[in-house]
Design a protein around this motif. Sequence first.
Motif, PDB file in Angstrom:
ATOM      1  N   ALA A 187      67.907  25.229  51.237  1.00  0.00           N
ATOM      2  CA  ALA A 187      69.051  24.850  52.084  1.00  0.00           C
ATOM      3  C   ALA A 187      70.367  25.366  51.526  1.00  0.00           C
ATOM      4  CB  ALA A 187      69.113  23.329  52.243  1.00  0.00           C
ATOM      5  N   VAL A 188      70.293  26.080  50.406  1.00  0.00           N
ATOM      6  CA  VAL A 188      71.513  26.580  49.747  1.00  0.00           C
ATOM      7  C   VAL A 188      71.449  28.104  49.725  1.00  0.00           C
ATOM      8  CG1 VAL A 188      72.750  26.660  47.534  1.00  0.00           C
ATOM      9  CG2 VAL A 188      71.724  24.507  48.326  1.00  0.00           C
ATOM     10  N   SER A 189      72.486  28.744  50.276  1.00  0.00           N
ATOM     11  CA  SER A 189      72.424  30.206  50.323  1.00  0.00           C
ATOM     12  C   SER A 189      73.110  30.868  49.123  1.00  0.00           C
ATOM     13  CB  SER A 189      73.004  30.738  51.637  1.00  0.00           C
ATOM     14  OG  SER A 189      74.337  30.301  51.790  1.00  0.00           O
ATOM     15  N   HIS A 190      74.023  30.154  48.478  1.00  0.00           N
ATOM     16  CA  HIS A 190      74.659  30.741  47.292  1.00  0.00           C
ATOM     17  C   HIS A 190      75.241  29.647  46.415  1.00  0.00           C
ATOM     18  CE1 HIS A 190      76.234  34.169  45.064  1.00  0.00           C
ATOM     19  NE2 HIS A 190      77.305  33.431  44.828  1.00  0.00           N
ATOM     20  N   VAL A 191      75.135  29.836  45.101  1.00  0.00           N
ATOM     21  CA  VAL A 191      75.738  28.879  44.157  1.00  0.00           C
ATOM     22  C   VAL A 191      76.788  29.612  43.331  1.00  0.00           C
ATOM     23  CG1 VAL A 191      75.330  27.309  42.204  1.00  0.00           C
ATOM     24  CG2 VAL A 191      73.601  27.538  44.001  1.00  0.00           C
ATOM     25  N   TYR A 192      77.958  28.994  43.202  1.00  0.00           N
ATOM     26  CA  TYR A 192      79.028  29.539  42.368  1.00  0.00           C
ATOM     27  C   TYR A 192      79.114  28.689  41.104  1.00  0.00           C
ATOM     28  CZ  TYR A 192      80.485  31.448  46.919  1.00  0.00           C
ATOM     29  OH  TYR A 192      80.515  32.068  48.152  1.00  0.00           O
TER      30      TYR A 192
END
Length: 387
Positions: free
Chosen positions: A271-276
């Motif tokens: 459900a997460v497309s990118h993590v910073y």
Amino acid sequence: MRKLNSETIAVRAGIDTDTQHGAVVPPIYLSSNYTFKGFDQPREYDYARRGNPTRSQLAQALAELEDGAYGVMTSTGLSAIMTVIQLLSPQDILVIPHDCYGGSYRMFDHLARRGLFKLVVVDQNDNNALKNAIALNPKMVWVETPSNPLLRIVDIQAIADIAKAVGAIVVVDNTFLSPILQQPLNLGADIVIHSCTKYINGHSDVVAGAIVTKDQQLGVDLDWWANCIGVTGGAFDSYLIMRGLRTLAVRMRQHQESAATIAVFLDNHPAVSHVYYPGLPSHPQHQLAKTQQSGFGAMLSFELAGTIEQVKILVDEISLFCLAESLGGVESLIAHPATMTHAGMEPVARTAAGIGDCLIRLSIGLESVDDLLADLSDSLDSVLASI
Ligand SMILES: *Cc1c(COP(=O)(O)O)cnc(C)c1O
């Protein structure tokens, strides 16, 4: 005496300094005014806007923690910034990063519109744009790293080198890491500012700010300005912040250990497309963060798959993260920058800064990381079910 480590400076701030009763914890001086010893015989303190013993103890501890010469406590982080901005005149150029804290951006923008100084906004990771901005001979270069909310890292030493070459004053907003994890004055900065509201106090019950300078005289000048414009901090706030400060080092250690675990979990979630998060090897400035910082911190952001509808489901479902602005407290927080912290930015500027509608920011607190992971996992499952 041997130079003390940060943990020790933070714990020992003002401890065992009471000469009257030998109190271990320093007393608070709440008095607004102080007597003269006699005719034309002023004491160290006369009026609490100008100076206060409790505030001085905290300012001194923060100056030591940042390895600076002088500390100034202010009523808020923004008033620390307002104080530093007093060094600028109408013909002076201030260079700021395009993705700085929303409240800082709003202040810079509105004061520049009134002609108090000239503002140049750049992406400080874009070397050409940065070089062009420095070529304008700015009086001051503002740096915020890691940035809010995208956790971009800029090279403080590299910016300080080129800014100093044209005589600019380099200011670093060190709120996101605290002096425990980053010491900008040792990387060439002249001034560090903090929102003490965040990690330094760490308990979400005080709003305050601080300025630390590398140079003694610059610190004295800014202290003068803080009194002149009336933004010095209160004694009770200083007392509470000193109490928070004592556990800063251990808090930061646990905050970032949990943040690293959560970053990896989110990075692997459908459900997460990118993590910073600068601690992830995939972060574009991971190597720089490793050398410039002594830890990756506990703030992270991520792009949720889906639309604003999924954002709403996530914040409704999650229970151990409060939907609230601010950061750096013992409790975990979830924020939606587009409608919260960065709502004051023009939509065009916000989009240019990369802050989309599905961006979520987390401030990882000191709860059990297993409980935080379970809460995130359940809430993200609800998000997935809705797509
Ligand atoms: C919160 C914050 C500020 C402003 O500080 P206040 O204490 O809210 O006035 C400035 N910079 C950063 C990076 C912040 O997070």
